[in-house]
Structure formats: C-alpha cells, structure tokens
Write an enzyme that holds these catalytic residues in place. Structure first.
Site, mmCIF file in Angstrom:
data_model
loop_
_atom_site.group_PDB
_atom_site.id
_atom_site.type_symbol
_atom_site.label_atom_id
_atom_site.label_comp_id
_atom_site.label_asym_id
_atom_site.label_seq_id
_atom_site.Cartn_x
_atom_site.Cartn_y
_atom_site.Cartn_z
ATOM 1 N N ASP A 255 0.840 -1.196 0.000
ATOM 2 C CA ASP A 255 0.000 0.000 0.000
ATOM 3 C C ASP A 255 0.875 1.246 0.000
ATOM 4 O OD1 ASP A 255 -2.552 1.315 0.132
ATOM 5 O OD2 ASP A 255 -2.098 1.836 2.216
ATOM 6 N N HIS A 292 -1.522 3.984 -1.216
ATOM 7 C CA HIS A 292 -1.571 4.464 0.181
ATOM 8 C C HIS A 292 -3.024 4.772 0.586
ATOM 9 C CE1 HIS A 292 1.219 6.387 3.358
ATOM 10 N NE2 HIS A 292 0.079 6.025 3.938
HETATM 11 P P1 NAD Z 1 1.914 2.852 16.921
HETATM 12 O O1 NAD Z 1 2.826 3.949 17.319
HETATM 13 O O2 NAD Z 1 0.677 2.610 17.742
HETATM 14 O O3 NAD Z 1 2.722 1.462 16.869
HETATM 15 C C1 NAD Z 1 3.976 1.325 16.273
HETATM 16 C C2 NAD Z 1 4.683 0.144 16.936
HETATM 17 O O4 NAD Z 1 5.884 -0.120 16.212
HETATM 18 C C3 NAD Z 1 5.068 0.403 18.397
HETATM 19 O O5 NAD Z 1 4.643 -0.672 19.202
HETATM 20 C C4 NAD Z 1 6.584 0.512 18.350
HETATM 21 O O6 NAD Z 1 7.215 0.053 19.534
HETATM 22 C C5 NAD Z 1 6.903 -0.394 17.174
HETATM 23 N N1 NAD Z 1 8.213 -0.155 16.576
HETATM 24 C C6 NAD Z 1 8.950 0.993 16.524
HETATM 25 N N2 NAD Z 1 10.112 0.761 15.884
HETATM 26 C C7 NAD Z 1 10.106 -0.527 15.498
HETATM 27 C C8 NAD Z 1 11.017 -1.346 14.789
HETATM 28 N N3 NAD Z 1 12.181 -0.861 14.317
HETATM 29 N N4 NAD Z 1 10.705 -2.652 14.595
HETATM 30 C C9 NAD Z 1 9.536 -3.152 15.051
HETATM 31 N N5 NAD Z 1 8.618 -2.431 15.723
HETATM 32 C C10 NAD Z 1 8.897 -1.120 15.936
HETATM 33 O O7 NAD Z 1 1.539 3.131 15.406
HETATM 34 P P2 NAD Z 1 0.267 2.598 14.606
HETATM 35 O O8 NAD Z 1 -0.888 3.538 14.792
HETATM 36 O O9 NAD Z 1 0.066 1.159 14.892
HETATM 37 O O10 NAD Z 1 0.776 2.791 13.094
HETATM 38 C C11 NAD Z 1 1.865 2.045 12.589
HETATM 39 C C12 NAD Z 1 2.313 2.640 11.270
HETATM 40 O O11 NAD Z 1 1.290 2.453 10.294
HETATM 41 C C13 NAD Z 1 2.521 4.162 11.291
HETATM 42 O O12 NAD Z 1 3.814 4.496 11.744
HETATM 43 C C14 NAD Z 1 2.320 4.538 9.862
HETATM 44 O O13 NAD Z 1 3.581 4.525 9.213
HETATM 45 C C15 NAD Z 1 1.460 3.418 9.285
HETATM 46 N N6 NAD Z 1 0.135 3.858 8.831
HETATM 47 C C16 NAD Z 1 -0.205 3.630 7.548
HETATM 48 C C17 NAD Z 1 -1.466 4.020 7.076
HETATM 49 C C18 NAD Z 1 -1.902 3.756 5.664
HETATM 50 O O14 NAD Z 1 -2.889 4.356 5.211
HETATM 51 N N7 NAD Z 1 -1.240 2.890 4.917
HETATM 52 C C19 NAD Z 1 -2.348 4.648 7.957
HETATM 53 C C20 NAD Z 1 -1.956 4.845 9.279
HETATM 54 C C21 NAD Z 1 -0.717 4.463 9.712
#
Ligand code: NAD
Length: 344
Positions: A255, A292
C-alpha cells in the site's frame, strides 16, 4: 477567523473537513499541490498549515513558514517521517492524529493478504473477459499458518486480533513487546525465518529504514507473502524486486512504496512511468499495489478531521498540545513537555 492552508487536498477531504471548519469558524484554503519548498508560498497569509503523508515538512519549508509567521503544522495523519523535527524545533509546532482508526488499516491489510492468496484481482480481470478457468488461482488455507507481525502498536494489535480470529499462529517483533495470549515475541531474524506471511506495522525511523533488505529476504521462508501497509522505505525496493524475480517472495501486497511521493494520489494514466522500479513492481502478477489507501474509511476521515481541528483549536487558544510531537518525543521519554504542556 483563522485561515488554514490545506495541502494535497482531495474531494473526500473537503467532505469531512468542511463541516468542522464551519463549527470551529476556520476558513480553509484547499490546495491540490503537495507541500514542498516551491508550493509553500500558497500558505502566505494563513495562520496554519494542514499537511498529509506525502507533504514535505523539510528544513526549507519550516524556515519559509517561520518567515511567514506560521508556527503550526497540523499533520492529518499518524506517521511523521516526512518532518524535519530538528529544524522545526523552536520554530514550528507539529501536531498530528496519533490514532483515527487502527481498524481501517488492519482490515485493509488482511484484505490484501486474502486477495493475494486467492488471486481475487486476477479472477476479477479474467471473468470480465468471460475466462472462467481456475488455472493459476490456487491458494492456501490461512488457518494454522504463521503470521509474523512487525510492530505491535495500535494497528498491529488489531491486525493480530484478526489473525487469531482466522486460527493463525502469530509471531511478533517489537522493541517494546506487549505480551498477550496467542502471540510469541521473537527476534526479527526468527520472525523472518519462521513466518509464512509477514506484515509490517512499525513506523519508519532511522532504525527501521530498509528493515526488509536483501539479508532479511534471504532469511525468509521460500514463497513467503509480504504485506506493507506502513511506510514504503521499510522495504528496500531493489531487494524486493530480486526476491520476487527469484520466487523467494511468493507474493507482495504494497500500500506504500519508498518513492511514492511523486506518484501516489495522482492520475498518471496515459503517461510513461519514469520510475523503472515502480513499473517493474506493478508488472508482476503476484504483486498487489495500492496508492496508500489503507486509511480510507468514512470513520477514519471523520476522526482525522475532528482531531486535526481540535489540535489547531488547542494551539490557537494557547492550551496544552497533547498531540504535539518533536524530535525529543520521538526519542521516548526525553521531551520536557510534561512541565510546559507544549514541546517548546
Ligand atoms: P503505533 O505507534 O501505535 O505502533 C507502532 C509500533 O511499532 C510500536 O509498538 C513501536 O514500539 C513499534 N516499533 C517501533 N520501531 C520498530 C522497529 N524498528 N521494529 C519493530 N517495531 C517497531 O503506530 P500505529 O498507529 O500502529 O501505526 C503504525 C504505522 O502504520 C505508522 O507508523 C504509519 O507509518 C502506518 N500507517 C499507515 C497508514 C496507511 O494508510 N497505509 C495509515 C496509518 C498508519
């Protein structure tokens, strides 16, 4: 009345932001352009900027905003890898929407796995040409298979719920594990080695850049299914292409793409694709690439609009900014916000 300059505006944004703008008494200047050092001039005369995932809040943009007297950028997303926090610190407050619907992204992710496994996108195209053959559409049961979840925050947790509902085994990797029944935390290397499918849900940081590289792919099971709904640069695209060509990666759902900024959300039909790697990835029959869009549900858009407007109200009213983020926040625990209620 405060004036907001809203970059990378799409028709669906207006539907959800306009009612809140009325309620909060804001005027919104919607700009089709993405925010960058050239388009930043559109913000002249505004009180705040509203930006999205592929808008660039780099040093030049921060300094231009600062010169215009704009000291707040409201990101209408959770991820913030497009911000130069060091440059912004002390000049421009960055607020974001930390959670708007983890369900939107987690459900979309499972949708990608299902579509890839049962080749739904291929079946759809075949049937439109009255080709009712099933050859080449063989999939597998998900029940009993092992899903590797990288990053078990808000989205990762919901995605794990879905996987457990399918009767899958779940391996997880996260530097901050949240132990729960049905999930075994392992190293990233072990996760790669033992997972039938891998899903990325961690943020893009210096540490996670190209987390999935040639070495990681070599460690994975033959025919692994890989889905990335997080940020493109978690995967080294060149290594991904090699993995797909060799058949090491059985299927990929993307995505996001590391160079998506120039293309995603825009209509390039009829143009020659200048990005050879993107063109190669799109050409593969075992790749499902979307622009995305995992966030794109009614619930998510409503929550994004509401939180963004509330973030800006708090800023304009001089209140604490619970959704502010700076480079110190990003490094857990080193931000002094608890004393000042704002990062600076
Ligand atoms: P979040 O902050 O709740 O969770 C992120 C998790 O990743 C945390 O538990 C953190 O400890 C962990 N983490 C950090 N560094 C890491 C690493 N190197 N290896 C493994 N784990 C690691 O965030 P979320 O709300 O769950 O969102 C996650 C990601 O999804 C966002 O950072 C964003 O990039 C992406 N996202 C994408 C879309 C989309 O439309 N495609 C929409 C929203 C978010």
């Amino acid at each position: 009345m405060k004036k907001l300059c809203f970059f990378d505006a799409k028709p669906y944004d207006k539907i959800y932001f306009d009612p809140f703008a009325k309620e909060y008494n804001y005027e919104i200047l919607y700009c089709d352009s993405k925010l960058n050092e050239r388009s930043v001039v559109f913000a002249q005369g505004c009180d705040a900027v509203v930006a999205f995932v592929n808008d660039r809040v780099n040093g030049a943009v921060v300094n231009a905003l600062s010169e215009m007297g704009i000291s707040v950028v409201a990101l209408r997303c959770a991820g913030y890898n497009n911000v130069d926090f060091k440059e912004a610190y002390g000049k421009v407050h960055i607020v974001r929407v930390p959670a708007y619907s983890p369900y939107a992204v987690a459900e979309f992710t499972m949708g990608m796995f299902l579509a890839l496994n049962r080749k739904l996108y291929r079946a759809y195209n075949r049937i439109r040409e009255y080709n009712f053959s099933l050859i080449g559409l063989l999939g597998m049961d998900f029940h009993g298979k092992t899903m590797g979840v990288v990053g078990t925050g808000k989205i990762g947790q919901v995605f794990i719920d879905i996987c457990l509902g399918f009767g899958m085994k779940v391996l997880a990797y996260d530097p901050y594990p949240k132990e729960r029944d049905g999930v075994r935390y392992v190293t990233f290397e072990e996760l790669c080695r033992h997972s039938d499918m891998i899903s990325l849900h961690c943020p893009l940081t210096r540490e996670s850049y190209h987390l999935v590289d040639e070495k990681a792919i070599r460690t994975m099971k033959d025919g692994v299914m890989l889905v990335n709904t997080s940020r493109g640069a978690l995967i080294d695209s060149t290594a991904l292409i090699e993995g797909l060509k060799e058949g090491k990666i059985g299927a990929a759902g993307l995505d996001v793409y590391e160079e998506e900024g120039d293309y995603f959300y825009e209509d390039y039909s009829g143009a020659v694709m200048p990005d050879d790697e993107l063109a190669r990835i799109i050409s593969m029959p075992n790749v499902l690439l979307t622009s995305h869009q995992a966030f794109l549900t009614r619930e998510a858009l409503k929550n994004i609009a509401e939180t963004t407007m509330e973030n800006l109200r708090q800023y304009f009213d001089g209140e604490a900014l619970p959704n502010e983020i700076c480079y110190r926040c990003a490094k857990r625990g080193s931000c002094k916000r608890e004393h000042k209620e704002r990062c600076f």
